[in-house]
Design a protein around this motif. Structure first.
Motif, PDB file in Angstrom:
ATOM      1  N   SER A 350       7.278  28.796 -79.576  1.00  0.00           N
ATOM      2  CA  SER A 350       7.626  27.436 -79.977  1.00  0.00           C
ATOM      3  C   SER A 350       7.121  26.428 -78.951  1.00  0.00           C
ATOM      4  O   SER A 350       6.539  25.389 -79.302  1.00  0.00           O
ATOM      5  CB  SER A 350       9.147  27.322 -80.138  1.00  0.00           C
ATOM      6  N   TYR A 353       3.197  26.214 -79.075  1.00  0.00           N
ATOM      7  CA  TYR A 353       2.659  25.383 -80.158  1.00  0.00           C
ATOM      8  C   TYR A 353       2.976  23.902 -79.949  1.00  0.00           C
ATOM      9  O   TYR A 353       2.198  23.030 -80.342  1.00  0.00           O
ATOM     10  CB  TYR A 353       3.191  25.879 -81.504  1.00  0.00           C
ATOM     11  N   THR A 357       0.192  20.973 -79.813  1.00  0.00           N
ATOM     12  CA  THR A 357       0.341  19.822 -80.720  1.00  0.00           C
ATOM     13  C   THR A 357       0.158  18.491 -80.002  1.00  0.00           C
ATOM     14  O   THR A 357      -0.428  17.550 -80.553  1.00  0.00           O
ATOM     15  CB  THR A 357       1.731  19.852 -81.408  1.00  0.00           C
TER      16      THR A 357
END
Length: 708
Positions: A350, A353, A357
């Motif tokens: 998590s 990513y 992002t």
């Protein structure tokens, strides 16, 4: 050309001598023209130099081939011309004294012309020669100073010499140069002293560091903020208080710490294990509007992660964002690694990513942490897929990533896959290290392929890769599991000759191996030599030996060890107590067993399912089902769920006393908990039921048949 003439030319270049008469200028013209210079001295020059030597104490070198080089440098500052002539080659051709003079002049020329890097390179060449060929550097400082034309020139060269000595790890010579410079009135720069301090700290030269720092404070050069920052990092090795005193001293001297200073202090607090204090200090910096940056927050996040306080680490991570600092790749990598080490790969992914992002490019370190987490949680298919995608993303696998994937394959029994990656690693010009070999050896040992493991071990030694303590322990463990304890001892002796000293873990492997072979007396024999080697036996080793004696029904020896460990200040653990309780129960000493069981509670040693089952089994064997049931009820209240062993003891105990209602009730509870009775329990139970059919027994019998 004589030394006097060369010295005169040197002074001309530096503007120290002016020539007013045409005759004097003409006499120097040949010297300035390197093309007309002849390295073979003429008779006229020899006579001139001989007379000069008698009056001015000069000398003529037996070979002056280096002087044209000096002339060329004086005229053109040509670094390439010097670079081709190493100091060692010059000494070989022209002797040490002449080479030192020539290079000293060139060094002064370069340093005075602002070409300090070139001057430093030459000094490093000289220092390296003295270190390797002579063994000391006596006389370098004096020679350099003797060719100096000004205080400034001497000061510059002495500073460079300090750096050259320090960079070559000739630290005592560097300190001597500092002291000699001070002695003749030169002031080394604070930057050269800072560099020397760094080198001394890296080699842990404690007294030199303290002495140099105090000398700087007393007589110069005055320490600057970078000096204090360097020394602060060093002082943290010896406690927080000394580092704190430096901050106070800086404030007292009206010196403003930089963000690097504060970052060093915060990082030092975290490394000392006080991340909480570091956080308080950082918040104080914020309140006082003093400088702080990502490094400060990253250090604290890492400090909490090291303490496995990941919730607090995440809170600090969010605080970092709220105060206007954007987390960097290091912030994310620290957290990803921490969560993966705690087997929370989902959280790691998590964060990964999230980082991608917001436009932060992950490093190979970030990927390696996730790869390690996937391997350790058994997600090998995902790990292999992740590994293969890294090259497509433009990453080049290093030793770390290969070590992770090879170790993962070995631990999950995919030895063919591990060997494939080893070959790929070699194909990419990466040499397998001790960690790769250890993973492979461990994998083959666990698979029962001890012979293959030993071939790998021999291949590793043939390649000049020395095993570490883990490698040796794996092999020793492999031998012991095959019952080859003698071979394990021989390997330990061989490794000792190779400089690998057995640790407690390796000794425990040997002791455990002997105990499993019912050779506890032999295991006890190596206890003494282990202590003589300075190793203090821990609770694991004591417990292993105690369990070995208990299993051989040598209770007296077991309790002697128990008394010794208490005397040595080693607190028995749950395993120690459980082994002794088992021994007492098997010898029908239930009162002593119960006393020991209650002692566990008094000593703060947590009783677990195994210790409860051991004491329950003892009372079941002795026929005291009332006490057994009381302990069983207590076990349930403590939150421990009975297993197949606990139920079997109780059912058999009730069957022996023909208390079939109780036995049937327990079997029903057992089936309700999803635990399938063993074949022996079913046989005993059916046998008893055949003699005494009771209400509900037939239904239970049918349910047992359905359960298989």
């Amino acid at each position: 050309m004589s030394r006097r003439e060369l010295g005169l030319l040197f002074r001309v270049r530096l503007g120290k001598v002016r020539f007013f008469s045409p005759s004097s200028t003409a006499s120097l013209a040949p010297m300035l023209d390197e093309h007309t210079y002849d390295s073979n001295l003429t008779a006229e020059t020899k006579i001139l130099d001989k007379r000069s030597a008698e009056t001015e104490h000069s000398y003529i070198e037996r070979n002056c081939a280096l002087f044209p080089l000096v002339v060329r440098v004086i005229r053109s500052l040509n670094w390439k011309a010097v670079e081709k002539n190493s100091f060692s080659k010059a000494v070989e051709k022209h002797g040490l004294s002449h080479s030192m003079d020539a290079f000293a002049i060139i060094i002064h020329i370069f340093s005075s012309a602002g070409l300090r890097r070139e001057a430093l390179n030459l000094l490093q060449d000289i220092v390296c020669y003295h270190k390797n060929a002579i063994g000391d550097a006596f006389g370098i400082f004096d020679t350099l100073v003797s060719w100096s034309l000004s205080l400034k020139s001497s000061s510059l060269v002495s500073q460079l010499l300090i750096k050259a000595f320090a960079g070559s790890l000739m630290l005592e010579n560097a300190v001597d140069s500092f002291l000699l410079a001070k002695k003749i009135g030169l002031e080394p720069s604070v930057s050269s002293c800072n560099f020397l301090l760094k080198c001394l700290i890296e080699r842990n030269k404690v007294e030199f560091v303290r002495s140099l720092f105090e000398e700087m404070k007393t007589s110069g050069p005055t320490p600057n903020v970078y000096t204090y920052t360097i020394v602060m990092k060093f002082y943290f090795k010896y406690g927080i208080s000394q580092a704190e005193e430096l901050l106070v001293e800086m404030e007292r001297n009206a010196m403003s710490p930089t963000v690097v200073t504060y970052g060093t202090f915060i990082n030092g607090l975290c490394k000392a294990g006080d991340a909480e204090l570091a956080l308080i200090y950082l918040r104080e910096l914020r309140n006082r509007e003093l400088p702080f940056n990502n490094y400060c927050y990253n250090a604290i996040i890492h400090g909490f992660c090291c303490k496995e306080k990941l919730y607090e680490a995440m809170m600090i991570f969010e605080e970092m964002k709220s105060c206007g600092l954007s987390p960097d790749v290091h912030s994310y990598s620290i957290l990803i690694d921490a969560f993966c080490k705690k087997a929370n790969v989902q959280k790691g992914l998590s964060l990964f990513y999230e980082m991608v992002t917001i436009g932060i490019k992950p490093t190979l370190v970030s990927h390696s942490s996730l790869l390690d987490g996937l391997c350790k949680t058994g997600q090998m298919e995902s790990a292999l897929d992740w590994f293969s995608k890294l090259e497509a993303l433009g990453f080049k696998h290093d030793h770390t990533s290969y070590n992770i994937i090879i170790d993962g394959c070995c631990k999950h029994g995919d030895l063919d896959g591990a060997c494939k990656y080893v070959n790929e690693m070699i194909g990419n010009n990466l040499v397998p290290d001790v960690f790769v070999f250890t993973s492979l050896i461990c994998g083959f040992c666990k698979s029962g392929c001890l012979e293959t493991a030993m071939k790998l071990f021999k291949h590793m030694l043939d390649k000049g890769i020395l095993p570490n303590i883990v490698t040796c322990t794996v092999i020793v463990d492999g031998y012991c599991k095959e019952g080859l304890v003698l071979e394990a001892f021989e390997l330990m002796d061989e490794m000792l000759r190779q400089g690998v000293i057995a640790n407690l873990f390796m000794y425990n492997v040997i002791i455990d191996g002997l105990c499993k072979e019912r050779k506890s007396e032999k295991a006890w024999e190596i206890f003494g030599p282990m202590v003589k080697r300075g190793l203090v036996p821990d609770v694991v080793i004591y417990s292993t030996l105690i369990d070995g004696f208990v299993k051989e029904s040598k209770l007296q020896e077991a309790f002697k060890l128990y008394a010794r460990m208490s005397k040595d200040g080693i607190t028995p653990n749950t395993i120690t107590y459980t082994s002794l309780i088992n021994g007492l129960c098997k010898n029908c000493k239930m009162r002593e067993a119960l006393n020991l069981f209650e002692e566990m509670n008094k000593e703060g040693v947590r009783r677990d399912k195994i210790s409860y089952t051991s004491i329950i089994a003892g009372f079941c064997r002795s026929g005291d089902m009332k006490k057994a049931w009381t302990l069983y009820s207590e076990m349930i209240q403590e939150g421990f769920s009975p297993d197949i062993v606990t139920y079997t003891c109780l059912v058999e105990g009730y069957c022996k006393l023909d208390m079939m209602d109780n036995a049937i009730m327990l079997v029903s509870a057992m089936l309700k908990d999803g635990i399938t009775p063993s074949t022996i329990m079913c046989s005993n139970l059916v046998s008893r039921l055949c003699y005494n059919i009771r209400h509900g027994a037939l239904n239970l019998f049918e349910e047992l048949i359905r359960k298989g």
